[in-house]
Design a protein around this motif. Structure first.
Motif, short mmCIF file in Angstrom:
data_model
loop_
_atom_site.label_atom_id
_atom_site.label_comp_id
_atom_site.label_asym_id
_atom_site.label_seq_id
_atom_site.Cartn_x
_atom_site.Cartn_y
_atom_site.Cartn_z
N VAL A 1 51.07 42.60 50.40
CA VAL A 1 51.25 42.91 49.09
C VAL A 1 50.06 43.96 48.43
CG1 VAL A 1 50.42 41.55 46.87
CG2 VAL A 1 51.53 40.24 48.87
N VAL A 2 50.66 44.91 47.55
CA VAL A 2 50.04 45.76 47.08
C VAL A 2 49.62 45.79 45.54
CG1 VAL A 2 50.64 47.41 49.01
CG2 VAL A 2 51.89 47.18 46.98
N PRO A 3 48.43 46.03 44.88
CA PRO A 3 48.34 46.16 43.57
C PRO A 3 49.11 47.25 42.94
CG PRO A 3 46.65 46.91 44.44
CD PRO A 3 47.56 46.61 45.50
N HIS A 4 49.58 47.06 41.55
CA HIS A 4 50.49 47.93 40.92
C HIS A 4 50.11 48.05 39.53
CE1 HIS A 4 53.67 50.55 40.01
NE2 HIS A 4 54.07 49.88 39.11
N PHE A 5 50.07 48.94 38.88
CA PHE A 5 49.68 48.92 37.34
C PHE A 5 51.07 49.47 36.84
CE2 PHE A 5 48.68 51.07 33.30
CZ PHE A 5 48.24 50.16 32.80
N LYS A 6 51.70 48.75 35.55
CA LYS A 6 52.86 49.07 35.04
C LYS A 6 52.40 49.30 33.43
CE LYS A 6 57.35 47.98 33.58
NZ LYS A 6 58.42 46.94 33.56
N PRO A 7 52.46 50.61 33.06
CA PRO A 7 51.97 50.79 31.61
C PRO A 7 53.03 50.40 30.62
CG PRO A 7 52.65 52.85 32.68
CD PRO A 7 52.69 52.03 33.63
N SER A 8 52.32 49.62 29.23
CA SER A 8 53.31 49.39 28.38
C SER A 8 54.32 50.44 27.85
CB SER A 8 52.64 48.65 27.24
OG SER A 8 51.98 49.72 26.62
N LYS A 9 55.40 50.36 26.87
CA LYS A 9 56.10 51.42 26.55
C LYS A 9 55.20 51.94 25.33
CE LYS A 9 60.54 49.12 26.97
NZ LYS A 9 61.69 48.41 26.12
N GLU A 10 54.30 51.31 24.64
CA GLU A 10 53.53 52.14 23.68
C GLU A 10 52.52 53.10 24.53
OE1 GLU A 10 51.15 49.34 21.74
OE2 GLU A 10 52.87 47.89 21.41
N PHE A 11 52.05 52.60 25.81
CA PHE A 11 51.08 53.17 26.47
C PHE A 11 51.70 54.64 26.88
CE2 PHE A 11 47.63 53.12 29.88
CZ PHE A 11 47.64 54.23 30.17
N VAL A 12 52.95 54.60 27.32
CA VAL A 12 53.61 55.49 27.96
C VAL A 12 54.22 56.47 26.75
CG1 VAL A 12 56.04 56.37 28.94
CG2 VAL A 12 54.78 54.29 29.79
N ASN A 13 54.53 56.06 25.60
CA ASN A 13 54.86 56.88 24.54
C ASN A 13 53.57 57.86 24.01
OD1 ASN A 13 57.78 56.36 24.54
ND2 ASN A 13 57.36 54.53 23.21
N GLN A 14 52.74 56.97 23.79
CA GLN A 14 51.40 57.96 23.40
C GLN A 14 51.18 58.89 24.53
OE1 GLN A 14 48.19 55.36 22.56
NE2 GLN A 14 46.54 57.20 22.56
N VAL A 15 51.25 58.69 25.99
CA VAL A 15 50.76 59.97 26.61
C VAL A 15 51.61 60.82 26.62
CG1 VAL A 15 50.60 60.21 29.07
CG2 VAL A 15 49.65 58.15 28.23
N LYS A 16 53.00 60.46 26.55
CA LYS A 16 54.34 61.60 26.32
C LYS A 16 53.93 62.42 25.07
CE LYS A 16 58.29 59.42 28.54
NZ LYS A 16 59.46 58.74 28.34
N GLU A 17 53.52 61.74 23.99
CA GLU A 17 53.42 62.54 22.66
C GLU A 17 52.12 63.15 22.69
OE1 GLU A 17 54.14 59.59 19.67
OE2 GLU A 17 56.31 59.40 20.39
N GLY A 18 51.10 62.76 23.34
CA GLY A 18 49.73 63.47 23.49
C GLY A 18 48.82 62.98 22.30
N ASN A 19 49.31 61.94 21.50
CA ASN A 19 48.49 61.33 20.59
C ASN A 19 47.17 60.53 20.85
OD1 ASN A 19 50.52 62.18 18.96
ND2 ASN A 19 51.76 60.33 18.58
N LYS A 20 46.18 60.94 20.27
CA LYS A 20 44.79 60.07 20.73
C LYS A 20 44.83 59.14 19.31
CE LYS A 20 42.42 63.63 23.40
NZ LYS A 20 41.24 64.27 23.57
#
Length: 96
Positions: free
Chosen positions: A75-94
């Motif tokens: 078993v390995v740990p994994h982090f899956k970001p939420s859609k909101e998280f992914v969209n914020q990173v894509k758009e570069g909004n802080k």
């Protein structure tokens, strides 16, 4: 960004002392590790999910010794970001 940078930034934004912020952050990390070690997944709405992924047994090659090695299922740990998280990173909004 390091843990110290994160602690300083949270302390500045909230007005809580760095020592208290560090205690809270350490407690969060310990809780996540302990929960996942116990087989529990953690879901934080709007942020993401810490989930355990099962890897099947497989055959790998050791090219140095020219032999095959069986890697057991694990078993390995994994982090899956939420859609909101992914969209914020894509758009570069802080957020503030």
């Amino acid at each position: 960004m390091t843990k110290a940078d994160t602690v300083a930034q949270i302390a500045d934004a909230t007005g809580i002392s760095k020592e208290e912020v560090e205690k809270v952050l350490e407690s969060f990390f310990i809780t996540v590790k302990n929960s996942m070690s116990g087989g529990e997944n953690i879901y934080i709405r709007g942020f993401g999910s810490f989930i355990n992924k099962e890897r099947a047994e497989k055959t790998a090659r050791n090219i140095t010794l020219k032999s095959t090695v069986i890697v057991p299922a694990h078993v390995v740990p994994h982090f899956k970001p939420s859609k909101e998280f992914v969209n914020q990173v894509k758009e570069g909004n802080k957020l503030t």
